[in-house]
Design a protein around this motif. Structure first.
Motif, mmCIF file in Angstrom:
data_model
loop_
_atom_site.group_PDB
_atom_site.id
_atom_site.type_symbol
_atom_site.label_atom_id
_atom_site.label_comp_id
_atom_site.label_asym_id
_atom_site.label_seq_id
_atom_site.Cartn_x
_atom_site.Cartn_y
_atom_site.Cartn_z
ATOM 1 N N ALA A 201 53.057 14.260 0.754
ATOM 2 C CA ALA A 201 52.339 13.527 -0.237
ATOM 3 C C ALA A 201 53.073 13.519 -1.479
ATOM 4 O O ALA A 201 52.742 12.558 -2.402
ATOM 5 C CB ALA A 201 50.969 14.093 -0.522
ATOM 6 N N ASN A 202 54.422 14.213 -1.551
ATOM 7 C CA ASN A 202 54.994 14.129 -2.767
ATOM 8 C C ASN A 202 55.831 12.694 -3.075
ATOM 9 O O ASN A 202 56.060 11.988 -2.000
ATOM 10 C CB ASN A 202 56.021 15.161 -3.101
ATOM 11 N N LEU A 203 55.742 12.281 -4.215
ATOM 12 C CA LEU A 203 56.246 10.875 -4.676
ATOM 13 C C LEU A 203 57.427 10.716 -4.924
ATOM 14 O O LEU A 203 58.075 11.481 -5.771
ATOM 15 C CB LEU A 203 55.231 10.260 -5.677
ATOM 16 N N TRP A 204 58.302 9.557 -4.460
ATOM 17 C CA TRP A 204 59.678 9.343 -4.780
ATOM 18 C C TRP A 204 59.766 7.998 -5.364
ATOM 19 O O TRP A 204 59.498 7.092 -4.586
ATOM 20 C CB TRP A 204 60.677 9.632 -3.573
ATOM 21 N N PRO A 205 60.011 7.431 -6.579
ATOM 22 C CA PRO A 205 60.395 6.417 -6.738
ATOM 23 C C PRO A 205 61.571 5.602 -6.263
ATOM 24 O O PRO A 205 62.499 6.420 -5.921
ATOM 25 C CB PRO A 205 60.307 6.455 -8.645
ATOM 26 N N ALA A 206 61.637 4.410 -6.202
ATOM 27 C CA ALA A 206 62.663 3.657 -6.042
ATOM 28 C C ALA A 206 62.877 2.341 -6.746
ATOM 29 O O ALA A 206 62.134 1.937 -7.414
ATOM 30 C CB ALA A 206 62.556 3.331 -4.418
ATOM 31 N N PRO A 238 54.965 7.841 -1.068
ATOM 32 C CA PRO A 238 54.990 9.110 -0.526
ATOM 33 C C PRO A 238 55.887 9.410 0.478
ATOM 34 O O PRO A 238 56.563 8.505 0.995
ATOM 35 C CB PRO A 238 53.510 9.080 0.106
ATOM 36 N N PHE A 239 56.462 10.680 0.206
ATOM 37 C CA PHE A 239 57.804 10.835 1.265
ATOM 38 C C PHE A 239 57.511 10.439 2.625
ATOM 39 O O PHE A 239 58.296 10.259 3.330
ATOM 40 C CB PHE A 239 58.097 12.284 0.757
ATOM 41 N N ARG A 240 56.147 11.012 3.005
ATOM 42 C CA ARG A 240 55.899 10.541 4.358
ATOM 43 C C ARG A 240 56.033 9.311 4.700
ATOM 44 O O ARG A 240 56.381 8.870 5.956
ATOM 45 C CB ARG A 240 54.272 11.168 4.639
ATOM 46 N N ALA A 241 55.591 8.384 3.976
ATOM 47 C CA ALA A 241 55.733 6.826 3.974
ATOM 48 C C ALA A 241 57.007 6.516 4.378
ATOM 49 O O ALA A 241 57.408 5.683 5.067
ATOM 50 C CB ALA A 241 55.023 6.217 2.996
ATOM 51 N N ILE A 242 57.971 6.925 3.489
ATOM 52 C CA ILE A 242 59.281 6.816 3.632
ATOM 53 C C ILE A 242 60.079 7.308 4.915
ATOM 54 O O ILE A 242 60.631 6.480 5.749
ATOM 55 C CB ILE A 242 60.327 7.595 2.428
ATOM 56 N N ALA A 243 59.382 8.339 5.248
ATOM 57 C CA ALA A 243 59.892 9.040 6.573
ATOM 58 C C ALA A 243 59.455 8.160 7.651
ATOM 59 O O ALA A 243 60.238 8.006 8.684
ATOM 60 C CB ALA A 243 59.450 10.553 6.788
ATOM 61 N N GLU A 244 58.132 8.065 7.690
ATOM 62 C CA GLU A 244 57.593 6.900 8.747
ATOM 63 C C GLU A 244 58.168 5.706 8.947
ATOM 64 O O GLU A 244 58.398 5.157 9.838
ATOM 65 C CB GLU A 244 56.084 6.914 8.468
ATOM 66 N N ALA A 245 58.639 4.838 8.033
ATOM 67 C CA ALA A 245 59.284 3.956 7.749
ATOM 68 C C ALA A 245 60.655 3.995 8.537
ATOM 69 O O ALA A 245 61.180 3.312 9.137
ATOM 70 C CB ALA A 245 59.602 3.189 6.461
ATOM 71 N N ILE A 246 61.443 4.850 8.174
ATOM 72 C CA ILE A 246 62.581 5.286 8.754
ATOM 73 C C ILE A 246 62.595 5.416 10.403
ATOM 74 O O ILE A 246 63.168 4.780 11.057
ATOM 75 C CB ILE A 246 63.381 6.608 8.142
ATOM 76 N N GLY A 247 61.552 6.409 10.555
ATOM 77 C CA GLY A 247 61.303 6.515 12.214
ATOM 78 C C GLY A 247 61.006 5.445 12.794
ATOM 79 O O GLY A 247 61.211 5.349 13.878
ATOM 80 N N SER A 248 59.896 4.413 12.248
ATOM 81 C CA SER A 248 59.708 3.318 13.139
ATOM 82 C C SER A 248 60.832 2.402 13.319
ATOM 83 O O SER A 248 60.582 1.615 14.352
ATOM 84 C CB SER A 248 58.459 2.632 12.246
#
Length: 312
Positions: A201-206, A238-248
């Motif tokens: 849930a931690n946020l990373w800006p881009a 959210p870091f999880r959203a970044i990871a899920e985008a990479i995974g997909s």
């Protein structure tokens, strides 16, 4: 304006130079080798042979310019001296700029980072009015030691330099990105899964590197002395959203990595101390004062442009 750019052949610098030239500025890029000089020339700028480790040469180059954008870093010192050596060397660079530019009112724009160490417990998005916390020798061996560099830049405002810092997020994405996002993609390919710390849930800006280049130009042209600017597209992802985008996109699962001292380094390696950071940040003041509006594709859209995940 005659602008000196250091780090002009790096990821962000290679976007800054064309942006400045397109806006009518005369740009000189500091180049420490023939290869770098050729790269600077290819971007449309004049090359000036020199190295940021040569402080006298750097002072002369800065004094010859109407303004300076500094995005170079002493990463060469990391293997031998770690972050402490990097911070000590970069502090001397900022003091050299102070000697060259004191009393001139000339702009000096330096790259910093979103989430200056020590912000982790703000409990709200960081703003441009949040100063870097004290750094230096008391924080040797930690990322916070480098805060002394940012504070030195801001302090030059009191010496008649129009100095400011553009804080860059963890992910600056583009077709030439070689930083954190490619590293995460490489980890996913190597391990067959893409991890995220804990709940992710931690946020990373881009931000897109091209939008970031515009911000550096605006800070140079009209940024006030002693200010911080936030080069973030939004408050954070959210870091999880970044990871899920990479995974997909790689067709690998996104999995939670327990946030403990064994599991995180076991998956993330040297990135383990970074992936848990929660770095929400606002860009409201930057947009209002400088008129900066990000217009390039966002992170997830840029992932689909072919350079991060080329077709097989």
């Amino acid at each position: 304006m005659r602008v000196l750019v250091t780090g002009g052949t790096g990821h962000i610098g290679s976007y800054i130079i064309p942006e400045l030239i397109a806006a009518g500025h005369e740009v000189t890029g500091l180049a420490r080798s023939d290869k770098a000089a050729d790269a600077v020339a290819a971007l449309g700028a004049k090359a000036r042979r020199g190295d940021i480790s040569d402080l006298e040469g750097l002072k002369a180059a800065a004094a010859d310019a109407d303004g300076v954008i500094h995005v170079a870093h002493r990463q060469d010192l990391l293997p031998s001296g770690g972050i402490d050596a990097v911070a000590a060397a970069e502090l001397q660079i900022m003091l050299a700029y102070g000697e060259a530019l004191a009393g001139s009112g000339k702009p000096l724009v330096v790259s910093g980072s979103i989430g200056a160490p020590g912000w982790e417990k703000l409990g709200r998005p960081a703003t441009e009015e949040d100063p870097s916390l004290p750094g230096g020798d008391a924080y040797k061996g930690t990322l916070r030691v480098r805060n002394v560099v940012d504070l030195a830049v801001i302090g030059l405002a009191e010496r008649g330099v129009r100095s400011s810092i553009v804080r860059i997020p963890t992910i600056a994405h583009s077709m030439t990105d070689v930083a954190f996002l490619p590293l995460l993609i490489g980890l996913a390919k190597e391990k067959g899964v893409i991890g995220y710390p804990g709940e992710g849930a931690n946020l990373w800006p881009a931000v897109h590197a091209r939008d970031l280049a515009i911000l550096f130009r605006l800070a140079l042209e009209k940024g006030e002395a002693g200010k911080y600017w936030h080069g973030v597209e939004s408050e954070g992802i959210p870091f999880r959203a970044i990871a899920e985008a990479i995974g997909s996109r790689l067709n690998v699962p996104a999995v939670s990595i327990p946030a403990d001292v064994l599991m995180l380094p076991g998956y993330f390696g040297f990135l383990a101390n970074l992936v848990t950071l929660d770095l929400p940040a606002s860009n409201l003041i930057t947009r209002q004062v400088l008129g900066w509006e990000p217009t390039q594709p966002g992170l997830f859209a840029d992932m689909d442009n072919g350079h991060y995940f080329p077709a097989a």
